[in-house]
Design a protein around this motif. Structure first.
Motif, mmCIF file in Angstrom:
data_model
loop_
_atom_site.group_PDB
_atom_site.id
_atom_site.type_symbol
_atom_site.label_atom_id
_atom_site.label_comp_id
_atom_site.label_asym_id
_atom_site.label_seq_id
_atom_site.Cartn_x
_atom_site.Cartn_y
_atom_site.Cartn_z
ATOM 1 N N LEU A 247 -14.502 9.608 -11.603
ATOM 2 C CA LEU A 247 -13.756 8.682 -10.714
ATOM 3 C C LEU A 247 -14.017 7.374 -10.739
ATOM 4 O O LEU A 247 -13.046 6.373 -10.585
ATOM 5 C CB LEU A 247 -13.589 9.528 -9.269
ATOM 6 C CG LEU A 247 -13.044 11.006 -9.459
ATOM 7 C CD1 LEU A 247 -13.207 11.709 -7.883
ATOM 8 C CD2 LEU A 247 -11.721 11.113 -9.879
ATOM 9 N N LEU A 248 -15.323 6.958 -10.508
ATOM 10 C CA LEU A 248 -15.679 5.588 -10.400
ATOM 11 C C LEU A 248 -15.071 4.610 -11.437
ATOM 12 O O LEU A 248 -14.743 3.624 -11.386
ATOM 13 C CB LEU A 248 -17.243 5.711 -10.186
ATOM 14 C CG LEU A 248 -17.741 4.620 -9.508
ATOM 15 C CD1 LEU A 248 -17.241 4.366 -8.247
ATOM 16 C CD2 LEU A 248 -19.398 4.569 -9.300
ATOM 17 N N THR A 249 -15.163 5.313 -12.529
ATOM 18 C CA THR A 249 -14.834 4.573 -13.702
ATOM 19 C C THR A 249 -13.338 4.120 -13.611
ATOM 20 O O THR A 249 -12.860 3.313 -14.337
ATOM 21 C CB THR A 249 -15.083 5.311 -15.157
ATOM 22 O OG1 THR A 249 -14.263 6.292 -15.271
ATOM 23 C CG2 THR A 249 -16.507 5.395 -15.208
ATOM 24 N N GLU A 250 -12.651 4.866 -12.987
ATOM 25 C CA GLU A 250 -11.163 4.519 -12.925
ATOM 26 C C GLU A 250 -10.766 3.699 -11.499
ATOM 27 O O GLU A 250 -9.625 3.523 -11.441
ATOM 28 C CB GLU A 250 -10.375 6.098 -12.862
ATOM 29 C CG GLU A 250 -10.475 6.642 -14.386
ATOM 30 C CD GLU A 250 -9.792 7.912 -14.338
ATOM 31 O OE1 GLU A 250 -8.611 7.859 -13.874
ATOM 32 O OE2 GLU A 250 -10.312 8.837 -14.962
ATOM 33 N N ILE A 251 -11.643 3.570 -10.762
ATOM 34 C CA ILE A 251 -11.261 2.740 -9.661
ATOM 35 C C ILE A 251 -10.690 1.390 -9.804
ATOM 36 O O ILE A 251 -11.232 0.601 -10.510
ATOM 37 C CB ILE A 251 -12.552 2.597 -8.713
ATOM 38 C CG1 ILE A 251 -13.096 3.862 -8.209
ATOM 39 C CG2 ILE A 251 -12.158 1.491 -7.611
ATOM 40 C CD1 ILE A 251 -12.337 4.488 -7.093
ATOM 41 N N PRO A 252 -9.355 1.053 -9.665
ATOM 42 C CA PRO A 252 -8.827 -0.044 -10.052
ATOM 43 C C PRO A 252 -9.425 -1.357 -9.070
ATOM 44 O O PRO A 252 -9.926 -1.146 -7.993
ATOM 45 C CB PRO A 252 -7.396 0.205 -9.580
ATOM 46 C CG PRO A 252 -7.437 1.258 -8.548
ATOM 47 C CD PRO A 252 -8.567 2.148 -8.738
ATOM 48 N N PRO A 253 -9.160 -2.518 -9.539
ATOM 49 C CA PRO A 253 -9.649 -3.650 -9.039
ATOM 50 C C PRO A 253 -8.925 -3.815 -7.593
ATOM 51 O O PRO A 253 -7.841 -3.321 -7.499
ATOM 52 C CB PRO A 253 -9.532 -4.784 -9.862
ATOM 53 C CG PRO A 253 -8.491 -4.383 -10.818
ATOM 54 C CD PRO A 253 -8.579 -2.961 -11.000
ATOM 55 N N PRO A 254 -9.614 -4.685 -6.706
ATOM 56 C CA PRO A 254 -9.051 -4.850 -5.467
ATOM 57 C C PRO A 254 -7.662 -5.584 -5.435
ATOM 58 O O PRO A 254 -7.311 -6.318 -6.510
ATOM 59 C CB PRO A 254 -9.817 -5.652 -4.597
ATOM 60 C CG PRO A 254 -11.171 -5.678 -5.354
ATOM 61 C CD PRO A 254 -10.930 -5.367 -6.877
ATOM 62 N N ALA A 255 -6.603 -5.117 -4.716
ATOM 63 C CA ALA A 255 -5.193 -6.067 -4.678
ATOM 64 C C ALA A 255 -5.601 -7.307 -4.242
ATOM 65 O O ALA A 255 -6.434 -7.680 -3.289
ATOM 66 C CB ALA A 255 -4.271 -5.217 -3.821
ATOM 67 N N GLN A 256 -4.739 -8.212 -4.713
ATOM 68 C CA GLN A 256 -4.733 -9.574 -4.474
ATOM 69 C C GLN A 256 -3.943 -10.069 -3.137
ATOM 70 O O GLN A 256 -2.781 -9.345 -3.125
ATOM 71 C CB GLN A 256 -4.388 -10.514 -5.584
ATOM 72 C CG GLN A 256 -5.205 -10.573 -6.713
ATOM 73 C CD GLN A 256 -6.625 -11.177 -6.242
ATOM 74 O OE1 GLN A 256 -7.016 -11.842 -5.736
ATOM 75 N NE2 GLN A 256 -7.619 -10.377 -7.058
ATOM 76 N N ASP A 257 -4.382 -10.436 -1.904
ATOM 77 C CA ASP A 257 -3.798 -10.656 -0.925
ATOM 78 C C ASP A 257 -3.136 -9.416 -0.469
ATOM 79 O O ASP A 257 -1.702 -9.594 0.193
ATOM 80 C CB ASP A 257 -2.592 -11.822 -1.085
ATOM 81 C CG ASP A 257 -3.201 -13.107 -1.661
ATOM 82 O OD1 ASP A 257 -4.123 -13.471 -1.225
ATOM 83 O OD2 ASP A 257 -2.633 -13.787 -2.540
ATOM 84 N N ASN A 258 -3.555 -8.148 -0.362
ATOM 85 C CA ASN A 258 -3.208 -7.236 0.348
ATOM 86 C C ASN A 258 -4.179 -6.449 1.047
ATOM 87 O O ASN A 258 -4.829 -5.422 0.459
ATOM 88 C CB ASN A 258 -2.593 -6.160 -0.864
ATOM 89 C CG ASN A 258 -1.591 -5.113 -0.138
ATOM 90 O OD1 ASN A 258 -1.928 -4.534 1.080
ATOM 91 N ND2 ASN A 258 -0.389 -4.993 -0.704
ATOM 92 N N PRO A 259 -4.552 -6.723 2.168
ATOM 93 C CA PRO A 259 -5.706 -6.134 2.949
ATOM 94 C C PRO A 259 -5.655 -4.808 3.140
ATOM 95 O O PRO A 259 -6.720 -3.998 2.999
ATOM 96 C CB PRO A 259 -5.745 -7.089 4.330
ATOM 97 C CG PRO A 259 -4.818 -8.363 4.213
ATOM 98 C CD PRO A 259 -4.046 -7.968 3.172
ATOM 99 N N TRP A 260 -4.561 -4.243 3.471
ATOM 100 C CA TRP A 260 -4.511 -2.721 4.026
ATOM 101 C C TRP A 260 -4.608 -1.866 2.561
ATOM 102 O O TRP A 260 -5.266 -0.771 2.544
ATOM 103 C CB TRP A 260 -3.260 -2.373 4.361
ATOM 104 C CG TRP A 260 -1.840 -2.436 3.837
ATOM 105 C CD1 TRP A 260 -1.185 -3.670 3.382
ATOM 106 C CD2 TRP A 260 -1.410 -1.261 3.247
ATOM 107 N NE1 TRP A 260 -0.138 -3.025 2.685
ATOM 108 C CE2 TRP A 260 -0.032 -1.680 2.365
ATOM 109 C CE3 TRP A 260 -1.640 0.039 3.046
ATOM 110 C CZ2 TRP A 260 0.526 -0.938 1.809
ATOM 111 C CZ3 TRP A 260 -0.657 0.965 2.340
ATOM 112 C CH2 TRP A 260 0.410 0.431 1.563
ATOM 113 N N LEU A 261 -4.377 -2.497 1.271
ATOM 114 C CA LEU A 261 -4.899 -1.744 0.204
ATOM 115 C C LEU A 261 -6.013 -1.888 -0.239
ATOM 116 O O LEU A 261 -6.814 -0.930 -0.684
ATOM 117 C CB LEU A 261 -3.654 -2.291 -0.931
ATOM 118 C CG LEU A 261 -2.389 -1.449 -1.075
ATOM 119 C CD1 LEU A 261 -1.629 -2.262 -2.412
ATOM 120 C CD2 LEU A 261 -2.333 -0.138 -1.232
ATOM 121 N N ALA A 262 -6.815 -3.065 0.240
ATOM 122 C CA ALA A 262 -8.203 -3.120 -0.098
ATOM 123 C C ALA A 262 -8.995 -2.213 0.853
ATOM 124 O O ALA A 262 -9.964 -1.695 0.395
ATOM 125 C CB ALA A 262 -8.495 -4.635 0.419
#
Length: 568
Positions: A247-262
């Motif tokens: 699962l860890l290998t599939e974690i997507p990068p953080p969203a840009q300018d979207n705090p609640w998705l981060a």
């Protein structure tokens, strides 16, 4: 894109296909508000759905609203639809449903009842000497063993091949992923379902209506929708027991300018760390906690390093965290960690802010009061409550409720990104760091009513006008008129301001941890006291300690009562 935003009819309770109107409303809403986020496949579904006969539309929505993607035709029996087999034909032709799909053994067992399974596999069960009373799990074990012995790969067959005597059919939805995406784009989450419409229709849940502007969108770009769905899928796979490493290998990068998705991404990494720790993989747990960032994950990481004897590394990271703690909870954790680490490293004990411990007392009660009252809090309430000194069990409902009623317009202010559909319990940015900052002027105006004395009328007016409407701070079942009147008579405005100010430090978190009871002392000089009740062996929780410290430092009357049961 429709010229105007779609609306629902005022009352659909007499419409037998009410659920279809709800579904069409969502499609129209998403098309009107999120047209730029829709891919060709979603537009194709929206257009194709509109071209279906209404009975076929209704049958599709019935399936979409149920759990799973496989359905037995015999169980798709609805009076307002009539012949489901006939209504199914346009759905199959449109590719939205597959007739008689290939299914595996687990799917077969999920669809058939135990007596049907015994009929389906009668010959094999007889050959193995399995009793007719065998349980579902026993039947599955036997058939799985038979299948695995005969084939290297598990077989997928049609229901008519698994069970040749059946007259029933299986159908499979192909559009559930598209429907889930559209539901997500409407609600901004996947925990709200189509049943929210029904609850609102029946008046079981009512929502404050907010003017929705063009900037009030749950998602600003399609990538945000993709990220939410990816995180949701990974969380589901974690719950199903998939390995942390995969699962860890599939974690997507953080969203840009979207705090609640981060925040959602960080919360998933934190859960991965928790599971790795439970599995005993300490290096992996430390790695996940490190990726999750500040807050609870950082405290977990520091405690784990301490437990592993990595005192110097834990101390270094704790000092870094102390420079910019993420809220009171993390600060509290650091204040516990740093003295321990300093002692183990033989360093000077750090200076920490003093805490104010509330008055504690022991209360003896007959043991049968617990059975009579149902809880230790209610037993204490009944023991101390008198007509001239009434006590109420309020826990987190009274102070937060008064705050929510006073600040009603602030909570439901139509700020961009706060509200984006008519079925929200509260603002979507409630857990964001800038929730208060974006509304600071509005909160200041609302709290100023505590100074000029108009707060009482505002609270009572909102209690009357908004009764029953969902509000994240208000528990209507608690706020009876008598309790509200006593609270406004006995709790000074300066005390309310003090407690409201702590709520504003972190509104989402500080809604919990308040004392269990309030006892009012009406009279010429009305007053009150707050009481936290603890059963034998029960300890104060961290959020309770933070509230008690705040109340004590601001000279608000609060006590902790430890109950001991007396066996007469």
């Amino acid at each position: 894109m429709p010229a105007v935003a779609p609306t629902l009819p005022d009352d659909l309770r007499e419409d037998p296909r009410y659920y279809l109107r709800h579904f069409q409303f969502v499609l129209d809403w998403v098309a009107a508000h999120h047209d730029s986020l829709l891919a060709e496949s979603e537009w194709k579904f929206i257009v194709g759905f509109g071209e279906l006969p209404e009975v076929s539309q209704a049958l599709l929505v019935r399936m979409v609203s149920r759990k799973g993607e496989l359905f037995r035709l015999s169980r798709l029996d609805y009076a307002e639809i009539g012949d489901s087999d006939r209504a199914l034909v346009p759905l199959v032709e449109a590719g939205m449903v597959i007739r008689d799909p290939l299914i595996g053994l687990d799917e077969l067992f999920a669809q058939l009842r135990v007596p049907e399974l015994r009929q389906c596999f009668a010959e094999r069960l007889a050959a193995h000497g399995i009793a007719k009373s065998a349980t579902r799990q026993r039947l599955l074990d036997v058939i799985q063993e038979y299948e695995e012995a005969g084939d290297a790969e598990p077989q997928r067959r049609r229901l008519s091949h698994w069970w040749t005597e059946t007259t029933d059919q299986l159908v499979q939805l192909t559009v559930m992923p598209v429907c889930d995406r559209l539901r997500l784009m409407f609600f901004g989450n996947l925990h709200q379902t189509w049943s929210d419409f029904v609850l609102a229709e029946l008046g079981l849940v009512r929502y404050q209506q907010v003017d929705l502007g063009e900037l009030s969108h749950a998602f600003q770009c399609r990538g945000d929708v993709d990220l939410y769905l990816a995180l949701h899928d990974l969380r589901g796979r974690l719950d199903e027991g998939e390995s942390i490493e995969a699962l860890l290998t599939e974690i997507p990068p953080p969203a840009q300018d979207n705090p609640w998705l981060a925040e959602r991404r960080a919360r998933l990494l934190y859960r991965l760390g928790q599971q790795a720790q439970r599995d005993g993989d300490i290096p992996l747990a430390l790695h996940c906690y490190g990726l999750a960032g500040p807050g609870e994950a950082r405290i977990r990481r520091l405690r784990l390093l301490e437990r592993q004897g990595e005192y110097a590394e834990a101390h270094r990271l704790a000092l870094e965290a102390q420079a910019s703690p993420c809220g009171e909870a993390e600060q509290q954790g650091l204040e516990r960690l740093l003295p321990r680490l300093a002692r183990k490293l033989e360093l000077p004990r750090p200076e920490l802010p003093p805490t104010r411990q509330p008055r504690a007392r022991v209360l003896e009660l007959p043991a049968d009061h617990l059975v009579i009252c149902g809880s230790v809090e209610l037993a204490v309430r009944d023991a101390i409550s008198h007509s001239d000194r009434p006590a109420w069990y309020v826990e987190n409902g009274l102070i937060t409720g008064l705050f929510g009623l006073l600040c009603w317009e602030v909570v439901f202010a139509p700020l961009p990104g706060a509200f984006f559909h008519p079925f929200q319990h509260g603002p979507a940015d409630l857990r964001r760091d800038d929730f208060v900052a974006r509304r600071r002027r509005l909160f200041d105006t609302a709290l100023a009513r505590l100074d000029d004395g108009s707060y009482r009328d505002v609270i009572l007016d909102h209690r009357q006008r908004c009764a029953g409407l969902a509000n994240p701070f208000v528990h209507w079942e608690l706020l009876e008129p008598e309790l509200l009147s006593l609270a406004l008579d006995c709790i000074p405005a300066m005390d309310l301001r003090c407690m409201f100010q702590r709520l504003l430090l972190d509104p989402a978190v500080n809604r919990s941890g308040l004392p269990d009871l309030v006892q009012f002392l009406p009279g010429e000089r009305p007053s009150y006291r707050l009481i936290e009740v603890k059963a034998p062996g029960d300890r104060l929780q961290d959020n309770q300690r933070r509230w008690l410290d705040w109340l004590g430092r601001h000279h608000i009357s609060v006590e902790v009562w430890h109950v001991e049961w007396r066996h007469d």
